[in-house]
Enzyme design. Structure first.
Site, PDB file in Angstrom:
ATOM      1  CD  GLN A   1      -2.914  -1.169   2.275  1.00 51.29           C
ATOM      2  OE1 GLN A   1      -2.454  -1.002   3.396  1.00 51.29           O
ATOM      3  NE2 GLN A   1      -4.177  -1.439   2.044  1.00 51.29           N
ATOM      4  CG  ASN A   2       5.270   3.254   0.559  1.00 52.67           C
ATOM      5  OD1 ASN A   2       5.441   3.994  -0.404  1.00 52.67           O
ATOM      6  ND2 ASN A   2       5.773   3.503   1.755  1.00 52.67           N
ATOM      7  CD  GLN A   3      -0.842   6.149  -2.228  1.00 54.86           C
ATOM      8  OE1 GLN A   3      -0.504   7.247  -1.800  1.00 54.86           O
ATOM      9  NE2 GLN A   3      -2.097   5.823  -2.461  1.00 54.86           N
ATOM     10  CG  PHE A   4       8.749   5.357  -3.413  1.00 51.26           C
ATOM     11  CD1 PHE A   4       9.183   6.658  -3.243  1.00 51.26           C
ATOM     12  CD2 PHE A   4       9.540   4.496  -4.168  1.00 51.26           C
ATOM     13  CE1 PHE A   4      10.378   7.094  -3.799  1.00 51.26           C
ATOM     14  CE2 PHE A   4      10.734   4.920  -4.726  1.00 51.26           C
ATOM     15  CZ  PHE A   4      11.160   6.224  -4.540  1.00 51.26           C
TER      16      PHE A   4
ATOM     17  CB  THR B   1       5.033   7.242  -0.722  1.00 52.80           C
ATOM     18  OG1 THR B   1       6.166   6.612  -0.118  1.00 52.80           O
ATOM     19  CG2 THR B   1       5.470   8.349  -1.674  1.00 52.80           C
TER      20      THR B   1
END
Length: 165
Positions: A40-43, A140
């Site tokens: 779920q980290n958007q980096f 992020t």
């Protein structure tokens, strides 16, 4: 507290022009031994979007993509004590040698901090006045709950520096 954790080696090359600094890897990243491994980290989604590339879930492809685009990746914190993944739980941190990496890689012309914690720690290392422009961007992390579109819009500043490369 005895949960001492360590960051990863930097992803950097002699042609790196942009340095993106996080704070320290979260639990999932440490488990996977990958930068920004939490699904779920958007980096990575943001980076691929900014570069106009098709998104890849393959870690080696991700690393190769940032290298090819002269982007370096590291963390401000080398080691610390922390339970869980929250930056607010970080204690007794020791910093990475950001000054040395900048001296060793004079092609780096701008630093972007992924979240407030990395920015605050970077200021402790470099002081208030940096010779290189430093920008703080929204984290992020899935724990930073602003929308993807809002994060992407703020991260678009990277394109101004990327386009110059």
């Amino acid at each position: 507290m005895s949960n001492r954790i360590s960051s990863f080696a930097p992803v950097i090359s002699k042609t790196s022009k942009i340095l993106i600094l996080g704070s320290v890897p979260g639990v999932k990243s440490l488990e996977m031994q990958q930068y920004y491994a939490h699904p779920q980290n958007q980096f990575w989604r943001i980076i691929f979007e900014l570069l106009g590339k098709d998104f890849s879930g393959d870690y080696e492809t991700r690393i190769e993509t940032i290298r090819k685009n002269n982007i370096a990746l590291w963390d401000v914190i080398d080691t610390c004590e922390r339970e869980g993944s929250l930056d607010t739980k970080i204690r007794n941190e020791e910093h990475n040698d950001i000054t040395k990496i900048l001296n060793d890689h004079p092609s780096i012309s701008v630093i972007f901090c992924n979240g407030q914690k990395s920015f605050k720690n970077l200021k402790k290392i470099l002081g208030e006045e940096s010779e290189i422009p430093v920008f703080v961007l929204p984290s992020t992390s899935p724990l930073h709950t602003i929308s993807f579109d809002k994060k992407l819009k703020e991260w678009e500043i990277i394109k101004h520096f990327y386009e110059e490369t």
